[in-house]
Design an enzyme around this catalytic site. Structure first.
Site, short mmCIF file in Angstrom:
data_model
loop_
_atom_site.label_atom_id
_atom_site.label_comp_id
_atom_site.label_asym_id
_atom_site.label_seq_id
_atom_site.Cartn_x
_atom_site.Cartn_y
_atom_site.Cartn_z
CG HIS A 163 21.42 9.58 -0.40
ND1 HIS A 163 21.67 9.34 -1.73
CD2 HIS A 163 22.26 10.59 -0.02
CE1 HIS A 163 22.61 10.17 -2.16
NE2 HIS A 163 22.98 10.94 -1.14
CG ASP A 184 20.14 6.54 -3.42
OD1 ASP A 184 19.97 5.89 -2.36
OD2 ASP A 184 20.37 7.77 -3.43
CB SER A 218 23.55 14.23 -0.14
OG SER A 218 24.40 13.10 -0.01
#
Length: 231
Positions: free
Chosen positions: A204, A201, A46
């Protein structure tokens, strides 16, 4: 570059017409050949894929812009898959290394950590990826991560060591940690770094965080480009 070269030849032909074709052909031999675009595949998870970001804000897009601003004719292919482990990267490396790929960035291991996958398993997967790149004749920049201490000192030592050891064994370039610039910012001001560089979050990076990462990794990618023949 090719169009400019053609224009120069046409101009030269007109100016030197009385000298004949031989003079123009001689001129063509001393003019530089058109540079080939360097294609780099970024194999990752990611962090590479650009989770939570607009396409132009992600790692591969920002890295390509950074390199092009410095005069590199380069295309960065986004081969990041959110949630991917080193096993997923190994499963995908065969079709990632297409004939047009000149170099590869490998940035995997974060999800292995989240799942507490044994370091020897992750190491074997990364080695398989490096072997595939070596067989294809593709230079690699291996980007690591550092393990937290909550899995114990043996796990931490084994995980942290696999990146530099594999890079040395396969002649790859190595960067210790993808997230090192963010970690450095957090050491100075943790809450400030979370607000400035991370998504909600807390895992990231946001667009500004990606820019910080690209500034740190960019020079290493330039070294990778230098390893591509005729680049």
């Amino acid at each position: 570059m090719t169009e400019r070269l053609g224009l120069l030849l046409c101009q030269a032909y007109g100016a030197l017409g009385s000298m004949g074709k031989a003079a123009v052909l001689s001129l063509a031999l001393v003019l530089p050949a058109a540079a080939e675009e360097v294609t780099i595949a970024a194999l990752g998870d990611s962090l590479t894929q650009g989770y939570g970001l607009m396409q132009e804000e992600g790692f591969t897009a920002q890295l390509q812009d950074w390199l092009m601003a410095r005069g590199h004719d380069v295309a960065i292919l986004n081969a990041g898959v959110s949630g991917d482990t080193t096993a997923g990267g190994l499963a995908r490396v065969g079709w990632t290394l297409t004939p047009d790929v000149d170099a590869m960035i490998v940035a995997l291991g974060g999800n292995d950590l989240l799942r507490a996958i044994p370091p020897e398993v992750s190491r074997a997967n990364l080695e398989g990826i490096l072997q595939a790149a070596q067989t294809a004749g593709v230079p690699v920049l291996l980007v690591g991560l550092t393990a937290p201490g909550n899995y114990g000192p043996e796990y931490q030592a084994a995980f942290d060591a696999m990146y530099p050891e594999l890079a040395e064994a396969y002649g790859a370039l190595h960067v210790e940690s993808f997230l090192a610039p963010l970690s450095a910012a957090a050491e100075a001001d943790r809450q400030g770094a979370l607000t400035a560089y991370m998504q909600a979050d807390g895992i990231h990076p946001n667009a500004a965080g990606v820019a910080l990462i690209v500034e740190a990794l960019g020079p290493e990618v330039e070294r990778l480009i230098a390893r591509v023949p005729d680049s």
